[in-house]
Motif scaffolding. Structure first.
Motif, mmCIF file in Angstrom:
data_model
loop_
_atom_site.group_PDB
_atom_site.id
_atom_site.type_symbol
_atom_site.label_atom_id
_atom_site.label_comp_id
_atom_site.label_asym_id
_atom_site.label_seq_id
_atom_site.Cartn_x
_atom_site.Cartn_y
_atom_site.Cartn_z
ATOM 1 N N GLY A 1 3.047 -9.239 -5.603
ATOM 2 C CA GLY A 1 3.701 -10.480 -6.085
ATOM 3 C C GLY A 1 5.148 -10.996 -5.378
ATOM 4 N N THR A 2 5.975 -9.942 -5.256
ATOM 5 C CA THR A 2 7.339 -10.212 -4.777
ATOM 6 C C THR A 2 7.197 -10.573 -3.230
ATOM 7 O OG1 THR A 2 8.472 -8.608 -5.936
ATOM 8 C CG2 THR A 2 9.358 -9.063 -4.013
ATOM 9 N N ALA A 3 6.088 -9.928 -2.526
ATOM 10 C CA ALA A 3 5.907 -10.415 -1.234
ATOM 11 C C ALA A 3 5.457 -11.889 -1.168
ATOM 12 C CB ALA A 3 4.858 -9.448 -0.581
ATOM 13 N N ALA A 4 4.529 -12.155 -1.963
ATOM 14 C CA ALA A 4 4.052 -13.514 -2.044
ATOM 15 C C ALA A 4 5.244 -14.588 -2.279
ATOM 16 C CB ALA A 4 2.899 -13.730 -3.131
ATOM 17 N N PHE B 1 3.963 5.891 -5.380
ATOM 18 C CA PHE B 1 3.934 6.166 -6.631
ATOM 19 C C PHE B 1 2.643 6.896 -7.297
ATOM 20 C CE2 PHE B 1 7.358 3.015 -6.512
ATOM 21 C CZ PHE B 1 8.021 3.211 -7.747
ATOM 22 N N ASP B 2 1.582 6.673 -6.537
ATOM 23 C CA ASP B 2 0.526 7.539 -7.122
ATOM 24 C C ASP B 2 0.563 9.037 -7.004
ATOM 25 O OD1 ASP B 2 -2.503 7.046 -8.204
ATOM 26 O OD2 ASP B 2 -2.874 8.209 -6.186
ATOM 27 N N VAL B 3 1.254 9.406 -5.844
ATOM 28 C CA VAL B 3 1.462 10.844 -5.711
ATOM 29 C C VAL B 3 2.543 11.370 -6.463
ATOM 30 C CG1 VAL B 3 2.314 12.685 -4.061
ATOM 31 C CG2 VAL B 3 0.535 10.717 -3.391
ATOM 32 N N VAL B 4 3.717 10.654 -6.650
ATOM 33 C CA VAL B 4 4.925 10.914 -7.349
ATOM 34 C C VAL B 4 4.888 10.942 -8.770
ATOM 35 C CG1 VAL B 4 7.225 10.560 -7.650
ATOM 36 C CG2 VAL B 4 6.301 10.517 -5.479
ATOM 37 N N VAL B 5 4.095 9.665 -9.657
ATOM 38 C CA VAL B 5 4.124 9.456 -10.809
ATOM 39 C C VAL B 5 2.824 9.562 -11.052
ATOM 40 C CG1 VAL B 5 4.479 7.912 -12.841
ATOM 41 C CG2 VAL B 5 6.097 7.836 -10.590
ATOM 42 N N ASP B 6 1.878 8.415 -11.221
ATOM 43 C CA ASP B 6 0.463 8.437 -11.490
ATOM 44 C C ASP B 6 -0.146 6.945 -11.178
ATOM 45 O OD1 ASP B 6 0.243 6.405 -13.527
ATOM 46 O OD2 ASP B 6 1.131 7.971 -15.064
ATOM 47 N N ARG B 7 -1.459 6.922 -11.000
ATOM 48 C CA ARG B 7 -2.182 5.906 -10.763
ATOM 49 C C ARG B 7 -1.753 4.501 -11.050
ATOM 50 N NH1 ARG B 7 -7.183 7.887 -8.810
ATOM 51 N NH2 ARG B 7 -5.522 8.791 -7.249
ATOM 52 N N THR B 8 -1.756 4.526 -12.626
ATOM 53 C CA THR B 8 -1.302 3.623 -13.481
ATOM 54 C C THR B 8 -0.279 2.632 -12.987
ATOM 55 O OG1 THR B 8 -2.829 4.247 -15.069
ATOM 56 C CG2 THR B 8 -1.322 2.384 -15.818
ATOM 57 N N ALA C 1 1.389 3.368 -10.291
ATOM 58 C CA ALA C 1 1.444 3.006 -8.832
ATOM 59 C C ALA C 1 0.809 1.588 -8.907
ATOM 60 C CB ALA C 1 0.278 3.780 -7.937
ATOM 61 N N LEU C 2 -0.214 1.273 -9.632
ATOM 62 C CA LEU C 2 -0.989 -0.100 -9.381
ATOM 63 C C LEU C 2 0.066 -1.194 -9.922
ATOM 64 C CD1 LEU C 2 -4.656 0.962 -10.215
ATOM 65 C CD2 LEU C 2 -3.861 0.291 -8.107
ATOM 66 N N ALA C 3 0.791 -0.828 -11.002
ATOM 67 C CA ALA C 3 1.621 -1.917 -11.557
ATOM 68 C C ALA C 3 2.744 -2.179 -10.539
ATOM 69 C CB ALA C 3 2.230 -0.976 -12.706
ATOM 70 N N PHE C 4 3.130 -1.121 -10.024
ATOM 71 C CA PHE C 4 4.249 -1.359 -8.956
ATOM 72 C C PHE C 4 3.853 -2.126 -7.676
ATOM 73 C CE2 PHE C 4 7.141 1.059 -11.828
ATOM 74 C CZ PHE C 4 8.289 0.381 -11.348
ATOM 75 N N ALA C 5 2.611 -1.431 -7.184
ATOM 76 C CA ALA C 5 2.034 -2.359 -6.147
ATOM 77 C C ALA C 5 1.813 -3.723 -6.476
ATOM 78 C CB ALA C 5 0.851 -1.545 -5.827
ATOM 79 N N GLY C 6 1.542 -4.142 -7.818
ATOM 80 C CA GLY C 6 1.386 -5.401 -8.090
ATOM 81 C C GLY C 6 2.591 -6.130 -7.907
ATOM 82 N N GLY D 1 0.732 -1.235 0.055
ATOM 83 C CA GLY D 1 -0.129 -0.132 0.020
ATOM 84 C C GLY D 1 1.020 1.178 0.128
ATOM 85 N N MET D 2 1.852 1.312 0.577
ATOM 86 C CA MET D 2 2.748 2.393 0.847
ATOM 87 C C MET D 2 3.231 2.698 -0.679
ATOM 88 S SD MET D 2 4.764 2.075 4.319
ATOM 89 C CE MET D 2 6.402 2.898 3.594
ATOM 90 N N VAL D 3 3.758 1.567 -1.458
ATOM 91 C CA VAL D 3 4.201 1.793 -2.725
ATOM 92 C C VAL D 3 3.191 2.206 -3.520
ATOM 93 C CG1 VAL D 3 5.127 0.443 -4.670
ATOM 94 C CG2 VAL D 3 6.056 -0.090 -2.417
ATOM 95 N N ALA D 4 2.046 1.861 -3.455
ATOM 96 C CA ALA D 4 0.974 2.374 -4.145
ATOM 97 C C ALA D 4 0.641 3.931 -4.027
ATOM 98 C CB ALA D 4 -0.368 1.516 -3.994
ATOM 99 N N LEU D 5 0.655 4.104 -2.802
ATOM 100 C CA LEU D 5 0.348 5.531 -2.334
ATOM 101 C C LEU D 5 1.726 6.444 -2.878
ATOM 102 C CD1 LEU D 5 -1.163 8.046 -0.865
ATOM 103 C CD2 LEU D 5 0.124 7.392 0.970
#
Length: 161
Positions: free
Chosen positions: A137-140, A119-126, A128-133, A113-117
């Motif tokens: 996946g890496t966490a899994a 990246f969403d603030v610094v770059v854009d939502r798309t 952010a969602l890609a990097f959060a994914g 979630g932190m990565v998503a937030l």
């Protein structure tokens, strides 16, 4: 070394496992506290006012996840404190093990979630969602798949490998 090769009594084994769990919880507690501290400073930044509704909602969800993570870490200690001397160490160790797994899950959600937030603030939502994914996946892979691979290879592998 498998538990049955240690020549420990059941009490010694439970004491060892409890000690191991405490060390793991200490590491996770530090990570959870640092993450929560980072999150708690954000509203005091001038740029925080420019967050959109999605970003503010994600931020608040992350604050709740950080709080729950902290409570999960503390609950293992609370269980131990309450049950200490009650001759139920096996239940304490089993409960702490389950809580530790929940903490690992919560920290993985928090980091994702932190990565998503960010990246969403610094770059854009798309992005952010890609990097959060990618992070999810890496966490899994690291938290679920890797331990299972190590376990599966344990019977055939050696400590020298």
């Amino acid at each position: 070394m498998p538990d049955d090769e240690r020549h420990e009594t059941e009490t010694e084994k439970l004491d060892r496992k409890w000690g191991d769990l405490l060390q793991e919880l200490r590491v996770m507690q530090t990570g959870a506290q640092l993450t929560a501290g980072f999150l708690l400073t954000l509203p005091f930044q001038t740029e925080f006012a420019s967050l959109d509704t999605y970003q503010r909602t994600l931020y608040l969800v992350l604050v709740v996840v950080a709080a729950v993570t902290t409570l999960l870490v503390m609950s293992a200690v609370a269980v131990h404190r309450r049950l200490s001397g009650e001759h139920v160490k096996e239940r304490v160790v089993t409960t702490a093990h389950r809580l530790t797994m929940a903490v690992l899950t919560a920290i993985a959600v928090l980091v994702t979630g932190m990565v998503a937030l960010i990246f969403d603030v610094v770059v854009d939502r798309t992005v952010a969602l890609a990097f959060a994914g990618v992070i999810a996946g890496t966490a899994a892979l690291l938290l679920v798949v890797l331990p299972n691979v190590v376990l599966a290879n344990g019977a055939s592998g050696s400590a020298d490998a």
